[in-house]
Motif scaffolding. Structure first.
Motif, PDB file in Angstrom:
ATOM      1  N   LEU A 133      -3.039  -7.871   3.994  1.00 62.52           N
ATOM      2  CA  LEU A 133      -4.483  -7.888   4.223  1.00 62.52           C
ATOM      3  C   LEU A 133      -5.048  -9.309   4.185  1.00 62.52           C
ATOM      4  N   GLN A 134      -4.345 -10.221   3.517  1.00 62.87           N
ATOM      5  CA  GLN A 134      -4.788 -11.617   3.428  1.00 62.87           C
ATOM      6  C   GLN A 134      -4.548 -12.383   4.721  1.00 62.87           C
ATOM      7  N   ARG A 135      -3.652 -11.903   5.562  1.00 66.29           N
ATOM      8  CA  ARG A 135      -3.349 -12.613   6.803  1.00 66.29           C
ATOM      9  C   ARG A 135      -4.610 -12.718   7.659  1.00 66.29           C
ATOM     10  N   PRO A 136      -4.727 -13.784   8.466  1.00 67.66           N
ATOM     11  CA  PRO A 136      -5.907 -13.928   9.321  1.00 67.66           C
ATOM     12  C   PRO A 136      -6.088 -12.757  10.285  1.00 67.66           C
ATOM     13  N   GLU A 137      -4.990 -12.187  10.769  1.00 75.03           N
ATOM     14  CA  GLU A 137      -5.091 -11.066  11.704  1.00 75.03           C
ATOM     15  C   GLU A 137      -5.236  -9.723  10.991  1.00 75.03           C
ATOM     16  N   GLY A 138      -5.140  -9.703   9.654  1.00 76.92           N
ATOM     17  CA  GLY A 138      -5.255  -8.464   8.896  1.00 76.92           C
ATOM     18  C   GLY A 138      -4.065  -7.554   9.122  1.00 76.92           C
ATOM     19  N   ALA A 139      -4.258  -6.256   8.916  1.00 76.57           N
ATOM     20  CA  ALA A 139      -3.173  -5.286   9.100  1.00 76.57           C
ATOM     21  C   ALA A 139      -3.751  -3.919   9.413  1.00 76.57           C
ATOM     22  N   THR A 140      -3.013  -3.174  10.208  1.00 72.54           N
ATOM     23  CA  THR A 140      -3.396  -1.786  10.511  1.00 72.54           C
ATOM     24  C   THR A 140      -2.654  -0.864   9.563  1.00 72.54           C
ATOM     25  N   VAL A 141      -3.093   0.372   9.504  1.00 71.99           N
ATOM     26  CA  VAL A 141      -2.412   1.358   8.665  1.00 71.99           C
ATOM     27  C   VAL A 141      -0.961   1.519   9.131  1.00 71.99           C
ATOM     28  N   ALA A 142      -0.745   1.537  10.447  1.00 70.62           N
ATOM     29  CA  ALA A 142       0.619   1.696  10.978  1.00 70.62           C
ATOM     30  C   ALA A 142       1.529   0.544  10.537  1.00 70.62           C
ATOM     31  N   GLU A 143       0.995  -0.685  10.541  1.00 68.54           N
ATOM     32  CA  GLU A 143       1.789  -1.845  10.105  1.00 68.54           C
ATOM     33  C   GLU A 143       2.129  -1.749   8.617  1.00 68.54           C
ATOM     34  N   MET A 144       1.158  -1.306   7.809  1.00 63.40           N
ATOM     35  CA  MET A 144       1.406  -1.176   6.367  1.00 63.40           C
ATOM     36  C   MET A 144       2.382  -0.033   6.083  1.00 63.40           C
ATOM     37  N   VAL A 145       2.314   1.038   6.874  1.00 62.34           N
ATOM     38  CA  VAL A 145       3.266   2.146   6.741  1.00 62.34           C
ATOM     39  C   VAL A 145       4.678   1.646   7.029  1.00 62.34           C
ATOM     40  N   ALA A 146       4.829   0.844   8.101  1.00 61.93           N
ATOM     41  CA  ALA A 146       6.149   0.317   8.462  1.00 61.93           C
ATOM     42  C   ALA A 146       6.682  -0.622   7.386  1.00 61.93           C
ATOM     43  N   ALA A 147       5.802  -1.414   6.778  1.00 65.37           N
ATOM     44  CA  ALA A 147       6.238  -2.391   5.777  1.00 65.37           C
ATOM     45  C   ALA A 147       6.596  -1.740   4.436  1.00 65.37           C
ATOM     46  N   THR A 148       5.852  -0.702   4.050  1.00 64.79           N
ATOM     47  CA  THR A 148       6.059  -0.117   2.724  1.00 64.79           C
ATOM     48  C   THR A 148       6.920   1.137   2.716  1.00 64.79           C
ATOM     49  N   GLY A 149       6.936   1.854   3.841  1.00 64.46           N
ATOM     50  CA  GLY A 149       7.651   3.124   3.868  1.00 64.46           C
ATOM     51  C   GLY A 149       6.802   4.269   3.358  1.00 64.46           C
ATOM     52  N   TRP A 150       5.528   3.994   3.041  1.00 63.75           N
ATOM     53  CA  TRP A 150       4.623   5.039   2.598  1.00 63.75           C
ATOM     54  C   TRP A 150       4.119   5.843   3.786  1.00 63.75           C
ATOM     55  N   LEU A 151       3.539   6.989   3.528  1.00 65.89           N
ATOM     56  CA  LEU A 151       2.859   7.760   4.550  1.00 65.89           C
ATOM     57  C   LEU A 151       1.461   7.176   4.746  1.00 65.89           C
ATOM     58  N   ALA A 152       0.859   7.478   5.894  1.00 71.25           N
ATOM     59  CA  ALA A 152      -0.442   6.894   6.232  1.00 71.25           C
ATOM     60  C   ALA A 152      -1.512   7.244   5.204  1.00 71.25           C
ATOM     61  N   HIS A 153      -1.530   8.475   4.713  1.00 73.40           N
ATOM     62  CA  HIS A 153      -2.560   8.849   3.741  1.00 73.40           C
ATOM     63  C   HIS A 153      -2.392   8.101   2.424  1.00 73.40           C
ATOM     64  N   THR A 154      -1.177   7.722   2.081  1.00 73.05           N
ATOM     65  CA  THR A 154      -0.931   6.964   0.864  1.00 73.05           C
ATOM     66  C   THR A 154      -1.461   5.543   1.010  1.00 73.05           C
ATOM     67  N   VAL A 155      -1.252   4.939   2.179  1.00 71.00           N
ATOM     68  CA  VAL A 155      -1.762   3.583   2.439  1.00 71.00           C
ATOM     69  C   VAL A 155      -3.287   3.591   2.379  1.00 71.00           C
ATOM     70  N   ARG A 156      -3.914   4.564   3.026  1.00 68.42           N
ATOM     71  CA  ARG A 156      -5.385   4.640   3.005  1.00 68.42           C
ATOM     72  C   ARG A 156      -5.894   4.871   1.582  1.00 68.42           C
ATOM     73  N   GLY A 157      -5.194   5.691   0.822  1.00 71.52           N
ATOM     74  CA  GLY A 157      -5.565   5.917  -0.577  1.00 71.52           C
ATOM     75  C   GLY A 157      -5.433   4.667  -1.417  1.00 71.52           C
TER      76      GLY A 157
END
Length: 185
Positions: A133-157
Motif C-alpha cells: 500500500l506504501q508503493r506510489p502505484e498502490g495495490a489492488t485486492v487481486a495483487e494483495m491476494v496473489a502476494a499473501t495467498g489470502w482470499l479476497a474477503h480476508t484482504v478487504r477485512g
C-alpha cells in the motif's frame, strides 16, 4: 546509519512482537554490566526509550526509581527502522502506543480491560500488505491476494479492520482504468 549488533537486533526484533514494543525481558544471559552497556548504547542511539512501567499491568521493570515506581524499556521508531521495519509501520506502532491513554493510578480498576497497543511483526502478511500500500502505484485486492495467498474477503477485512480501525492508517481507495479499485497509504 549505525547497524545494530546481533544482540541489539535480537532485542529490537523481540520488542517489535510484544504489545507496546516492550524490550524487556532481555535475551537470556544478558545481565549485569553487559546488559547496562548494551541498553545504554541503544538509548544513546535513540533505539530504546525508558518509560514509566505500569506495574498494574505487570510490565517488567528495567530499574527502580523509588516509592515502588520504576521504568521499563520500549523500542522507538528509530529502533524499529534500524532492523528494517518500514517508517509507516513504525509510525503506526508508535502512534498506537502513544494513543492509548495512561490513566492515573487512582483511576485504574483491578481488571483494566483497556485495549493494549498493537505490535506489527516484521515479515508478516499484514506488514507485506502495508508495504504494498506504501508503493506510489498502490495495490489492488487481486495483487494483495496473489502476494499473501489470502482470499479476497480476508484482504478487504485486513484493510478495513486491522489497518484502518485498529492501526488508524489513512488508506484511500480510487478507481484506476484497467486495474479496478486501487488502495494506497
Amino acid at each position: 546509519m549505525t547497524t545494530p549488533s546481533d544482540t541489539q537486533s535480537l532485542i529490537l526484533s523481540r520488542a517489535a512482537t510484544r504489545p507496546g514494543n516492550l524490550a524487556l525481558p532481555l535475551p537470556e544471559g544478558l545481565v549485569g554490566a553487559a546488559a547496562k552497556m548494551v541498553v545504554g548504547k541503544m538509548i544513546a542511539r535513540g533505539w530504546l526509550e525508558e518509560v514509566e512501567a505500569n506495574l498494574r499491568r505487570s510490565e517488567p521493570m528495567w530499574r527502580e526509581t523509588g516509592d515502588g515506581h520504576g521504568t521499563t524499556l520500549v523500542a522507538t521508531e528509530a529502533g524499529l527502522e534500524a532492523i528494517g521495519i518500514e517508517p509507516v509501520v513504525a509510525n503506526a506502532v508508535a502512534s498506537v502506543r502513544k494513543a492509548v491513554p495512561k490513566p492515573e493510578p487512582a483511576e485504574l480498576p483491578e481488571d483494566t480491560g483497556t485495549a493494549k497497543p498493537v505490535a506489527i511483526r516484521v515479515g508478516t502478511k499484514q506488514a507485506q500488505i502495508i508495504a504494498m500500500l506504501q508503493r506510489p502505484e498502490g495495490a489492488t485486492v487481486a495483487e494483495m491476494v496473489a502476494a499473501t495467498g489470502w482470499l479476497a474477503h480476508t484482504v478487504r477485512g485486513c484493510i478495513s479492520g486491522a489497518l484502518k480501525k485498529k492501526l488508524g492508517l489513512p488508506i484511500a481507495a480510487e478507481k484506476a482504468e484497467g486495474r479496478g479499485t486501487v488502495y494506497k497509504l
